[in-house]
Scaffold this motif. Structure first.
Motif, PDB file in Angstrom:
ATOM      1  N   ARG A   1      -9.126  -7.361   7.664  1.00  0.00           N
ATOM      2  CA  ARG A   1      -8.444  -6.584   6.638  1.00  0.00           C
ATOM      3  C   ARG A   1      -7.592  -7.474   5.744  1.00  0.00           C
ATOM      4  O   ARG A   1      -7.262  -8.601   6.078  1.00  0.00           O
TER       5      ARG A   1
ATOM      6  N   LYS B   1       0.832  -1.203   0.000  1.00  0.00           N
ATOM      7  CA  LYS B   1       0.000   0.000   0.000  1.00  0.00           C
ATOM      8  C   LYS B   1       0.867   1.253   0.000  1.00  0.00           C
ATOM      9  O   LYS B   1       0.577   2.232  -0.688  1.00  0.00           O
TER      10      LYS B   1
ATOM     11  N   HIS C   1     -13.370  -4.122   3.171  1.00  0.00           N
ATOM     12  CA  HIS C   1     -12.900  -2.964   2.414  1.00  0.00           C
ATOM     13  C   HIS C   1     -13.785  -2.574   1.232  1.00  0.00           C
ATOM     14  O   HIS C   1     -13.444  -1.640   0.514  1.00  0.00           O
ATOM     15  N   PHE C   2     -14.858  -3.277   1.003  1.00  0.00           N
ATOM     16  CA  PHE C   2     -15.615  -3.103  -0.237  1.00  0.00           C
ATOM     17  C   PHE C   2     -16.957  -2.433   0.039  1.00  0.00           C
ATOM     18  O   PHE C   2     -17.531  -2.548   1.116  1.00  0.00           O
TER      19      PHE C   2
ATOM     20  N   HIS D   1      -5.568  -3.751   0.824  1.00  0.00           N
ATOM     21  CA  HIS D   1      -6.533  -2.665   0.978  1.00  0.00           C
ATOM     22  C   HIS D   1      -6.472  -2.055   2.371  1.00  0.00           C
ATOM     23  O   HIS D   1      -5.897  -2.614   3.299  1.00  0.00           O
ATOM     24  N   TYR D   2      -7.100  -0.879   2.472  1.00  0.00           N
ATOM     25  CA  TYR D   2      -7.049  -0.109   3.718  1.00  0.00           C
ATOM     26  C   TYR D   2      -8.437   0.422   4.051  1.00  0.00           C
ATOM     27  O   TYR D   2      -9.111   1.019   3.193  1.00  0.00           O
TER      28      TYR D   2
ATOM     29  N   THR E   1      -7.617   2.617  -1.775  1.00  0.00           N
ATOM     30  CA  THR E   1      -6.884   1.490  -2.354  1.00  0.00           C
ATOM     31  C   THR E   1      -7.636   0.798  -3.472  1.00  0.00           C
ATOM     32  O   THR E   1      -7.014   0.220  -4.373  1.00  0.00           O
ATOM     33  N   ARG E   2      -8.965   0.829  -3.462  1.00  0.00           N
ATOM     34  CA  ARG E   2      -9.709   0.219  -4.568  1.00  0.00           C
ATOM     35  C   ARG E   2      -9.541   1.000  -5.870  1.00  0.00           C
ATOM     36  O   ARG E   2      -9.914   0.514  -6.938  1.00  0.00           O
TER      37      ARG E   2
ATOM     38  N   GLY F   1     -11.526   1.193   1.814  1.00  0.00           N
ATOM     39  CA  GLY F   1     -11.093   0.897   0.450  1.00  0.00           C
ATOM     40  C   GLY F   1     -11.298   2.032  -0.533  1.00  0.00           C
ATOM     41  O   GLY F   1     -11.001   1.880  -1.718  1.00  0.00           O
TER      42      GLY F   1
END
Length: 706
Positions: A590, A45, A663-664, A594-595, A601-602, A598
């Motif tokens: 996690r 990341k 994260h989504f 991703h963070y 990061t997404r 997200g």
């Protein structure tokens, strides 16, 4: 060309980096710097963080929702005028508390401080809290009541390297902050890495080949396991009795509260074999100073804390540390692995509903008088404590609740629990304002969106998981009409005829220094000049010549009697426990790629390609019983909702457990299913365990998921 020294924008490890501007406007190249936390390393990341600066959908202009329901570009003046006029009208009709503010643990110290001041001085509302309530609040509550002070790690992270044993309860640092793993090598070399996790996570995998012990407990039973570890320490004569007598207020309470948790009983509750519990307790005790060991640490993470009994679980970990004489000893101790980049500083200076700058209580008359003096207002004009995050969200748009919400540094429509309820409450507002860098799920629902700066475009300070205050430095100019969150606060305050809000982060920090002076988190001796010269200082730093405080509690605890307080606790089941209809546990966590929600990061191609969609880990035995193959769709259903997602069949998860990363967004958001039951002390929601029904699902025509 000499680069700009700063730190990674993601987790609280705050890895040191150097940024080098490149030919593309707004873009930088990142290189790691040697620093005590990351030792010249970066995770995936961190290496790709510059990509977020130039994502195609970066917000660059203020947006206002028009009559057709579309977000359209507007000017800063028009957006600020609109928001200010609506605030005035709503407060005139419904009172000051009709406006609420929600902050974030990723904001700089300057922004976090200004947000708390803005809520209480410009808006004069009690309704302010932040997403740190979802992260470290249980550990903060436990350490405050035991030690009288909350600093995630009351010692430098590098101290772990000399330890003979490290017990990690609910922390997967090999994926959440990979460079920190280097500090565990000493414990691994002696077979002393102890990891409590219902999954064979990347961190649990570090215990293999005789490097330690993986205690694969049933979800929601960490408290029972730690009580049993303490039972073994006490019953086998492994405790530091002299330390308990000299430095704690009630050593007998440890015996009383753990006497019934013999390992065989704990095995029935936790699923961890009694022999393994005894072995782990002995390994930890052998490393303690009282037995001539190299040192021992007990560290907790969200897996232990995000429960309706999270405060008690952390308290049990602290009690175990006290039994072994660890807190305040060089090379030993208890600590919390803070998650968000400024999760520590973010909760010290006024974002939290019950706090004022310097980690002062907003209910303390002396604290109110002092901070009001710095702010130039009457103490009686300051509001009292407000609602905690979940309670605040649940009150939005109700008859007596806030009619408007201003969100800074948080993506509630992914990160909060029981998302269907959150979505309903946000939709009921008369005004939703979001400040963000990208069109997050929450921003897309807003009436007004302010485009704000991010890490490489701004100056300020951050406070790492160790309590080390660091300098963030701008390397590139922000694009378009992007401004700082400080400009949002100042712009609205000016229109509300409330002066005293600067847009200069250096000026804001100078005010923060004064406001924190004399508080638990005292930054008054920290200056940007000192940070620029020496890189970092550990708080408290109570005067200009003070060297900082890397290690706490060596001379006593900041409690009334100077002793650590032993708080009796006992195990209880999760709030939404198993039933015949929902016979498995759902846990969330996690991923390396991703963070948090997200939202950043997404949008990074390399990270999105590595983990492009949500999934559910399920044990092979359960998958076979349900007729679910690897990659095939399954349906998860809890008392709060259901979702369809692909299965990952793996023996790394317990047979009674399903794991889903959080994260989504949208249809892939697992927090649609999680429980918003609250810890009675910290008000932390129970993200980490709830009962779930799992069934095979039909494959949608558009794929799984879209």
């Amino acid at each position: 060309m000499r680069g700009v020294s700063t730190h990674c924008p993601y987790c609280a490890l705050q890895c040191a980096t150097t940024l080098h501007p490149v030919a593309r406007p707004g873009a930088v190249e990142v290189r790691p710097r040697d620093f005590p936390t990351n030792r010249g390393g970066l995770c995936r990341k961190g290496w790709t963080a510059p990509e977020v600066l130039t994502v195609p959908d970066r917000l660059t202009m203020p947006l206002v929702r028009n009559a057709a329901g579309e977000l359209v570009e507007t000017s800063w003046d028009a957006a600020l005028d609109f928001v200010s006029d609506r605030i005035k009208a709503l407060q005139a009709a419904h009172g000051r508390d009709a406006i609420a503010v929600f902050g974030g643990g990723g904001l700089t110290n300057e922004k976090a401080y200004a947000l708390g001041k803005f809520a209480r001085v410009a808006l004069k509302t009690a309704n302010v809290d932040y997403n740190g309530r979802f992260c470290m609040s249980s550990a903060a509550a436990a350490t405050n009541r035991a030690f009288g002070l909350d600093r995630g790690l009351p010692f430098p992270l590098a101290d772990l390297g000399g330890a003979g044993a490290v017990l990690l309860v609910g922390s997967n640092i090999a994926e959440t902050m990979p460079p920190a793993v280097a500090h565990l090598q000493g414990a691994r070399d002696t077979g002393g890495l102890l990891v409590v996790d219902p999954r064979r996570s990347a961190t649990a995998g570090l215990t293999e080949e005789n490097a330690g012990i993986h205690l694969q407990a049933t979800p929601g039973t960490d408290l029972a396991l730690v009580l049993s570890l303490t039972h073994v320490v006490l019953q086998e004569g492994l405790a530091d009795t002299a330390y308990l007598q000299e430095r704690t207020d009630d050593p007998d309470a440890l015996v009383r509260t753990t006497a019934s948790w013999w390992p065989e009983r704990a095995e029935r509750v936790t699923g961890v074999p009694a022999a393994t519990i005894r072995r782990a307790a002995r390994v930890l005790a052998a490393a303690a100073p009282v037995h001539g060991g190299a040192g021992a640490f007990i560290l907790t993470g969200r897996g232990a804390e995000q429960h309706s009994k999270g405060t008690d679980t952390v308290t049990a970990c602290i009690n175990l540390a006290l039994a072994l004489g660890l807190p305040g000893r060089l090379g030993s101790g208890y600590g919390c692995i803070t998650g968000q980049g400024n999760g520590q500083g973010g909760r010290e200076h006024g974002q939290k509903a019950d706090q004022l700058p310097g980690y002062r209580s907003i209910s303390d008359p002396a604290a109110r008088a002092y901070v009001a003096g710095v702010w130039g207002v009457d103490p009686d004009e300051l509001p009292g404590p407000g609602k905690s995050a979940v309670e605040l969200i649940n009150s939005l748009g109700t008859t007596d609740g806030p009619k408007a919400l201003l969100v800074h540094g948080s993506n509630l429509l992914v990160s909060a629990p029981h998302l269907s309820s959150v979505r309903e409450r946000l939709a009921s507002l008369d005004l939703l304002v979001v400040a963000d860098v990208v069109p997050s799920e929450t921003a897309l629902l807003a009436d007004v969106v302010f485009p704000v700066t991010q890490w490489a475009e701004e100056d300020g300070t951050m406070t790492s998981l160790e309590g080390r205050v660091l300098r963030r430095r701008a390397a590139v100019a922000p694009p378009g009409e992007v401004r700082s969150d400080l400009a949002v606060f100042a712009g609205i305050a000016e229109r509300l005829d409330v002066p005293g809000f600067s847009t200069d982060p250096a000026e804001v920090f100078e005010e923060l220094r004064r406001a924190s002076a004399g508080g638990k988190a005292d930054y008054s001796g920290i200056t940007w000049e000192r940070l620029d010269a020496d890189e970092a200082l550990f708080w408290p730093v109570p005067h200009d010549g003070h060297p900082g405080t890397p290690r706490l509690f060596s001379d006593g605890f900041p409690t009334v009697d100077g002793r650590a307080h032993v708080v009796p606790v006992d195990h209880r089941p999760v709030a939404d426990d198993l039933s015949t209809e929902a016979p498995l546990y759902l846990v969330t966590g996690r991923l390396l790629q991703h963070y948090q929600s997200g939202a950043q990061t997404r949008r990074v191609p390399e990270l999105a390609e590595a983990e492009p969609e949500v999934y559910a880990e399920i044990h092979p035995r359960v998958a076979a019983q349900l007729g679910i193959g690897d990659g095939r769709p399954l349906r998860l259903r809890t008392a709060r909702g259901s979702m369809v997602l692909p299965a990952r069949v793996t023996a790394d998860v317990r047979p009674d457990t399903v794991f889903v990363p959080f994260h989504f967004g949208g249809a892939e958001a697992v927090n649609e299913l999680t429980n918003d039951a609250l810890d009675p002390v910290s008000r932390m929601p129970e993200f980490k365990a709830c009962a779930v029904e799992v069934t095979a699902a039909a494959l949608p025509a558009t794929g799984v998921p879209a």
